[in-house]
Design an enzyme around this catalytic site. Structure first.
Site: not given
Length: 389
Positions: A172-174, A177
């Site tokens: 989710g973070d990647l 980004g």
């Protein structure tokens, strides 16, 4: 040789992973990325481990190394007059600002969107949140595994509906980004025409929902709720993980023509009742899987891969991480970078996944810089700002 974003300056106020990953992507394309960190502690990912490497009195997190290459580190206390003054001058002379504070935090520091654009009308602002900047739960803190669960990804991953499973990286973070960097590049392109910046917003929730793909339309159009079902595709058969004499093999049989080739080569009648069409095979997936497992039972992995390649059926093994980075194909794509770290010396790190046709290295720059030590560029950045006036 010029890099695509070499004339762009980015202020990276973010921490952890989503924002830093976006900043690193821009840095890989040649942008100057100034990472603003809290004095003393810095980005909290500097403390995430094990593993840590380097001297015992100054351990370095490999987590931090994964998302901060091609950046300069500047420490600022944004609650102090000096910190706000330096950030104000940075805003005036930069093109992009990245932040992933909880909604409202930057406003309370005195840097509302209106103030940022008053200081620099051309500034592109990337703002990444957990669940969105508005709506009934817009203020929630965003952590990857929580977002994977809330956004449905864990329910689609795992061996069965009763065993939801997170993805093995903070996806989710990647993704947030990546979407954020994508939005920034679009806003910079627009700015070339309008002369004005704008705010780009995304979230962990939005990023994960954005990659639901067929699982999304499976529900919104057909009314079916997908669920975890292990290593086999819910809509294509055979497509998944199978066993052979000395290991496991993945096969992707994405067309009827490939199915005929596969079945015929291993003594299975491709037109037998219940096997002739993909729809029939999906309905009898367990039976098809068993037929192939039985057919492969006495064949070694290496021989099986060779035979499948000869008949044109896509297949592959399941590599451990060490075997991925030692693989000559990985290295041929520029996906391992040699960099010189200020504390660790020469090290290898994963490289950017984009190549351009006029170079053989990964990313938009020929030389990549190591993730910085905390405050490594305090003096040089302040000197640059003083020279600009």
């Amino acid at each position: 040789m010029s890099a695509p974003l070499e004339d762009i300056t980015v202020i990276d106020l973010s921490r952890a992973l989503a924002g830093p990953h976006a900043g690193m992507m821009l840095g890989d394309m040649g942008a100057r990325v100034i990472k603003v960190e809290t004095p003393g502690t810095g980005d909290e990912s500097r403390g995430w481990g094990p593993p840590f490497v380097g001297p015992e009195d100054d351990p370095i997190s490999t987590y931090f190394l994964s998302c901060n290459r091609n950046k300069e580190s500047l420490t600022l206390d944004l609650k102090s007059d000096d910190g706000r003054d330096v950030l104000t001058r940075l805003v005036r002379h930069s093109d992009v600002l990245i932040e992933n504070f909880r909604p409202g935090v930057l406003d309370r520091l005195g840097f509302t969107v209106a103030r940022l654009h008053e200081l620099n009308p051309r500034l592109v602002v990337l703002s990444i949140s957990g669940f969105g900047h508005d709506g009934p739960q817009g203020g929630r803190a965003g952590y990857d595994q929580i977002a994977q669960g809330e956004a449905g990804l864990m329910s689609l991953t795992g061996p069965n509906p009763q065993s939801p499973m997170r993805v093995g990286v903070p996806i989710g973070d990647l993704l947030a980004g990546m979407y954020g960097a994508y939005g920034v590049v679009a806003a910079l392109h627009e700015r070339a025409t309008t002369g004005r910046g704008r705010v780009v917003r995304t979230s962990l929730l939005a990023a994960i929902v954005g990659v639901h793909a067929f699982q999304g339309t499976r529900y919104t159009v057909a009314g079916e709720v997908g669920h975890g079902q292990g290593n086999h595709h819910p809509s294509i058969c055979p497509y998944g993980l199978f066993t052979c004499a000395d290991g496991m093999i993945q096969i992707a049989c994405g067309s009827e023509a490939l199915w005929v080739k596969l079945a015929t080569a291993f003594g299975i009648d491709p037109l037998a009742p219940g096997l002739a069409t993909n729809r029939e095979r999906v309905a009898r997936r367990d039976e098809v899987t068993q037929l192939l497992d039985d057919a492969f039972a006495d064949i070694g992995l290496s021989d099986l891969l060779t035979r499948l390649d000869e008949i044109g059926v896509p297949a592959g093994e399941v590599r451990t991480i060490d075997r991925v980075y030692d693989w000559d194909q990985t290295r041929s794509q520029g996906l391992v970078l040699d960099i010189d770290h200020p504390v660790l010396g020469p090290i290898e790190v994963p490289g950017p996944p984009i190549r351009f046709d006029d170079n053989t290295f990964a990313g938009g720059r020929e030389v990549h810089d190591a993730p910085p030590a905390l405050g490594q560029h305090n003096e040089s950045i302040r000197k640059w700002l003083a020279e600009l006036g």
